[in-house]
Design an enzyme around this catalytic site. Sequence first.
Site, PDB file in Angstrom:
ATOM      1  N   HIS A 240      29.654  53.157 -38.560  1.00 20.62           N
ATOM      2  CA  HIS A 240      30.157  53.207 -37.182  1.00 20.62           C
ATOM      3  C   HIS A 240      29.933  54.598 -36.587  1.00 20.62           C
ATOM      4  CE1 HIS A 240      32.442  52.074 -33.670  1.00 20.62           C
ATOM      5  NE2 HIS A 240      33.401  52.949 -33.903  1.00 20.62           N
TER       6      HIS A 240
ATOM      7  N   ALA B 297      27.026  48.773 -27.573  1.00 21.68           N
ATOM      8  CA  ALA B 297      26.174  49.290 -28.639  1.00 21.68           C
ATOM      9  C   ALA B 297      25.778  48.101 -29.496  1.00 21.68           C
ATOM     10  CB  ALA B 297      26.963  50.287 -29.474  1.00 21.68           C
TER      11      ALA B 297
ATOM     12  N   MET C  13      28.932  42.789 -31.489  1.00 13.83           N
ATOM     13  CA  MET C  13      30.240  42.155 -31.703  1.00 13.83           C
ATOM     14  C   MET C  13      31.101  42.116 -30.434  1.00 13.83           C
ATOM     15  SD  MET C  13      31.119  44.102 -35.281  1.00 13.83           S
ATOM     16  CE  MET C  13      29.843  44.477 -36.473  1.00 13.83           C
ATOM     17  N   SER C  14      30.453  42.185 -29.275  1.00 13.63           N
ATOM     18  CA  SER C  14      31.247  42.196 -28.027  1.00 13.63           C
ATOM     19  C   SER C  14      30.487  41.440 -26.947  1.00 13.63           C
ATOM     20  CB  SER C  14      31.495  43.637 -27.579  1.00 13.63           C
ATOM     21  OG  SER C  14      30.283  44.244 -27.172  1.00 13.63           O
TER      22      SER C  14
ATOM     23  N   HIS D 139      36.820  53.975 -28.324  1.00 16.43           N
ATOM     24  CA  HIS D 139      37.283  53.163 -27.192  1.00 16.43           C
ATOM     25  C   HIS D 139      38.640  53.659 -26.724  1.00 16.43           C
ATOM     26  CE1 HIS D 139      34.384  49.782 -27.202  1.00 16.43           C
ATOM     27  NE2 HIS D 139      34.235  50.132 -28.459  1.00 16.43           N
TER      28      HIS D 139
ATOM     29  N   TYR E 184      37.126  40.828 -33.359  1.00 17.76           N
ATOM     30  CA  TYR E 184      37.328  41.198 -34.777  1.00 17.76           C
ATOM     31  C   TYR E 184      38.590  42.028 -34.994  1.00 17.76           C
ATOM     32  CZ  TYR E 184      35.185  45.734 -33.576  1.00 17.76           C
ATOM     33  OH  TYR E 184      34.909  46.938 -32.993  1.00 17.76           O
ATOM     34  N   GLU E 185      39.170  42.582 -33.919  1.00 21.67           N
ATOM     35  CA  GLU E 185      40.431  43.322 -34.065  1.00 21.67           C
ATOM     36  C   GLU E 185      41.601  42.364 -34.228  1.00 21.67           C
ATOM     37  OE1 GLU E 185      40.822  46.850 -31.264  1.00 21.67           O
ATOM     38  OE2 GLU E 185      39.068  45.848 -30.418  1.00 21.67           O
TER      39      GLU E 185
ATOM     40  N   ASN F 214      21.101  51.326 -33.806  1.00 26.66           N
ATOM     41  CA  ASN F 214      20.562  51.308 -35.173  1.00 26.66           C
ATOM     42  C   ASN F 214      19.643  50.100 -35.331  1.00 26.66           C
ATOM     43  OD1 ASN F 214      23.494  50.042 -35.055  1.00 26.66           O
ATOM     44  ND2 ASN F 214      22.313  48.874 -36.550  1.00 26.66           N
TER      45      ASN F 214
ATOM     46  N   SER G  90      31.054  51.066 -27.076  1.00 21.93           N
ATOM     47  CA  SER G  90      31.311  52.103 -28.084  1.00 21.93           C
ATOM     48  C   SER G  90      30.586  53.395 -27.760  1.00 21.93           C
ATOM     49  CB  SER G  90      30.786  51.647 -29.449  1.00 21.93           C
ATOM     50  OG  SER G  90      31.629  50.687 -29.990  1.00 21.93           O
TER      51      SER G  90
ATOM     52  N   HIS H  50      38.045  43.742 -28.977  1.00 20.25           N
ATOM     53  CA  HIS H  50      37.079  42.860 -29.633  1.00 20.25           C
ATOM     54  C   HIS H  50      37.809  41.747 -30.383  1.00 20.25           C
ATOM     55  CE1 HIS H  50      35.478  46.969 -29.436  1.00 20.25           C
ATOM     56  NE2 HIS H  50      34.308  46.412 -29.221  1.00 20.25           N
TER      57      HIS H  50
END
Length: 275
Positions: A250, A116, A214-215, A64, A88-89, A238, A33, A86
């Site tokens: 995000h 990230a 998440m990746s 992306h 989650y998509e 973060n 990201s 990802h």
Amino acid sequence: MTPEATQNLLTQGVKAVQARVSHFPKTVIVLGSGLGRFAAALEGTTTIPYGEIPGFSRSTVVGHSGNLVIGSMSGQRIAVMQGRIHAYEGHPGSAIAAPIRILRKLGAEQLILTNACGGLKQDMSPGSLVLIEDHINFTSFNPLIGPNDDSIGPRFPEMSDPYDAALRAKLRAAADEAGIELKKGVYIFVLGPNFETAAEIRMYAKFGADVVGMSTVPECLVARHCGMTVACVSIVTNHATGISIVPLTHEETLATAERAGQNLEQLLREFLQKI
Ligand code: HPA
């Protein structure tokens, strides 16, 4: 998909790339990201939109873009995946696996992942670069689920060294030479897409994780399965929920990734001189 249909797709993907580049590089870098700008620093580039390569899917996430960029940096020819998909998509594991298997068939040997992530410890503060030493798959998502094609890799790949020690040593040496602080840590993979609760973050820290994202883990699993070596550098964008006093967005992730991305670019430049 049957193993035959999968092989067919991979063959079409390989042909589409070979039609544009004759010698494929041995090193592939996946940009996380907000890091997509890195590709602009390459010289002598060939850019192939994912839409033109069977087996490559476009990400739906801001930050992306979807291009395979082949070019040179520090005198080294590399391929860059500008943008990733990802779980989650809603993408199935096979969609995450196909691009990496195509790159492997093209001759790629090492996969450098970037991402990230959120920091679980106070010293994993926004902007920190973290060399990933190991991971925890805290999901039931695994792109290797399904019939195994033994011509690609073993049914039960072992994971004692998911992030290659020699590549890690080179990244560490590159950071030292560039005067860039590179922390080390364990990455815990969560499905998302929501950011975590404070209770989840406390649990992940007790489990031994240093950063959360998440990746990366699905790609690492696919790459190790097909015999590639893998390394990963994370940018902490973060403090994770509960560590941070501000709610996560995000947009903040993208802004910090772009700032810290300059350090990561310098680190990768040095690293490419060492491989
Ligand atoms: N959690 C999960 N994924 C992330 C985070 C986070 O705090 N920051 C960037 N990616």
